[in-house]
Scaffold this active site. Structure first.
Site, PDB file in Angstrom:
ATOM      1  N   ASP A  14      22.634  36.548  18.728  1.00 21.41           N
ATOM      2  CA  ASP A  14      21.576  37.447  18.236  1.00 21.41           C
ATOM      3  C   ASP A  14      20.307  37.272  19.070  1.00 21.41           C
ATOM      4  OD1 ASP A  14      23.201  38.370  16.114  1.00 21.41           O
ATOM      5  OD2 ASP A  14      21.472  38.496  14.777  1.00 21.41           O
ATOM      6  N   ASP A  24      19.672  23.587  21.312  1.00 15.98           N
ATOM      7  CA  ASP A  24      18.245  23.906  21.125  1.00 15.98           C
ATOM      8  C   ASP A  24      17.582  24.212  22.466  1.00 15.98           C
ATOM      9  OD1 ASP A  24      18.690  21.224  21.715  1.00 15.98           O
ATOM     10  OD2 ASP A  24      17.173  20.449  20.348  1.00 15.98           O
ATOM     11  N   ASP A  47      26.845  32.375  16.790  1.00 13.99           N
ATOM     12  CA  ASP A  47      26.281  33.413  15.933  1.00 13.99           C
ATOM     13  C   ASP A  47      24.783  33.541  16.197  1.00 13.99           C
ATOM     14  OD1 ASP A  47      26.186  35.339  13.826  1.00 13.99           O
ATOM     15  OD2 ASP A  47      25.294  33.797  12.547  1.00 13.99           O
TER      16      ASP A  47
END
Ligand code: IPM
Ligand code: MN
Length: 371
Positions: free
Chosen positions: A254, A226, A250
């Site tokens: 992005d 995080d 993943d």
């Protein structure tokens, strides 16, 4: 070298066409040893052949040295026309990764200082450019763990999926990340984890310490996933090599595409012990398919990664990167990026490909002996 080409769905065929022009030119100018074999793959293949990764394609891929893959998939609504277990993300992409055990996914995130205006981040944050690589574990974790769906005792619909890793799976991807970090100038490795909550991260970090002892020159920083999401926005230039498990990779990759302005700038390599395949990190963008406006950078960049990592054509790979960067640095972009940039010149998918070809034709190859 036999290369299986899976053009895929949506913008796949049009960006693949541009990428193959680059291969054709290098076959002609540099006598690179490549034989291309096309095969169906993705949602289109499901409708034409009943499966998104049909047996004929499996055979072609098995017999090829390398696989070059375009994006696959349909939009949210059209996806519902395919049964869940045959949707191309699961039955083609994940099946491909599993079949060839391509455990290490390299996702370079690059913007030279002269390309920094493509980023939505402020110049003060981005002016030195960005140059890091994410290494994402690609065949384990939540993606491939046990999954069950049913009803619980209270009659509620219920689902369970497990995040599974064994020691070997963790060690092999960490070793790839350390090897890479050790070869780079900064030798900085960020280990991305969530060991304050997940036991899988506790094991991951334990193994990381063991592997780290073989790489005394690599400096390791441990960062919670995080916190890494925040750090990517506030100060992306601190990163050199990042390593993480499948799902974290993943999502963060992005986000990395976002900080350089577009997922269209994200090529990738999926590396296994015996076989590797190369693909853009993004989806098939059905909304802009067939309009000649998609950026072929990620597909052509995937060719550069293939030349470099699986074929040992380092010189040719470098020239492809130089061509891609110089087009962007001159302010030429496809419409997807152009909207956000003030003085950009908008060019089509095909024109972008032609510019790469024109630049490669100008290279004085006589300076470079054949490999
Ligand atoms: C990616 C994609 C895939 C993934 C999907 C399409 C299965 O998002 O390569 O990042 O989640 O790995
Ligand atoms: Mn993704």
């Amino acid at each position: 070298m036999k290369v299986a080409v899976l053009s895929g769905d949506g913008i796949g065929p049009e960006i693949m066409t541009q990428a193959l022009r680059v291969i054709d030119l290098l076959i002609e100018q540099r006598r690179i040893d490549v034989e291309i074999i096309h095969a169906p793959f993705g949602a289109g293949s499901y409708f034409d052949h009943g499966h998104p990764f049909p047996d004929q394609t499996k055979k072609i891929c098995d017999e090829s040295d390398i696989i070059l893959k375009g994006p696959v998939g349909l939009n949210h609504e059209d996806s519902k026309k395919i049964p869940i277990e045959l949707q191309p993300e699961r039955a083609a992409i994940l099946a491909l990764r599993q079949r060839y055990d391509t455990f290490a996914n390299f996702r370079p995130v690059f913007l030279s200082p002269r390309m920094s205006h493509f980023s939505p981040l402020k110049p003060s944050v981005i002016s030195n450019g960005i140059d890091f690589i994410m290494i994402r574990e690609l065949v384990g974790g939540l993606y491939f763990g046990k999954k069950t769906r049913g009803e619980d005792l209270a009659g509620q619909r219920f689902v369970e999926e497990s995040l599974e890793y064994n020691e070997k799976q963790i060690r092999r991807v960490l070793t790839i990340a350390f090897e890479l970090a050790n070869k780079r100038t900064r030798r900085q490795l960020h280990n991305i984890h969530k060991s304050n909550v997940l036991l899988s991260s506790v094991l991951w970090n334990e193994i990381l310490e063991e592997v780290a002892s073989d790489y005394p020159d690599v400096s390791v920083k441990n960062m919670l996933v995080d916190a890494a999401a925040t750090a990517l926005c506030l100060d992306p230039s601190q990163f050199d090599v990042m390593v993480m498990e499948n799902m974290f990779g993943d999502i963060l990759s992005d986000q990395a595409g976002g900080i350089i302005g577009s997922l269209g700038l994200m090529p990738s390599a999926c590396v296994g012990e015996k076989k590797s395949y190369f693909e853009p990190s993004h989806g098939s963008a059905p909304d802009i398919a067939g309009k000649n406006i998609a950026n072929p950078y990620s597909m052509i960049g995937s060719i550069a990664m293939m030349l470099e990592m699986s074929m040992n054509y380092q010189i040719e790979a470098n020239e492809v990167w130089v061509a891609l960067h110089s087009i962007m640095e001159k302010g030429y972009v496809t419409a997807d990026l152009g909207a956000a940039i003030d003085d950009a010149t908008i060019i089509s998918t095909e024109e972008f490909g032609s510019k790469v070809i024109d630049i490669l034709k100008e290279v004085d190859w006589s300076l470079h002996p054949y490999n």
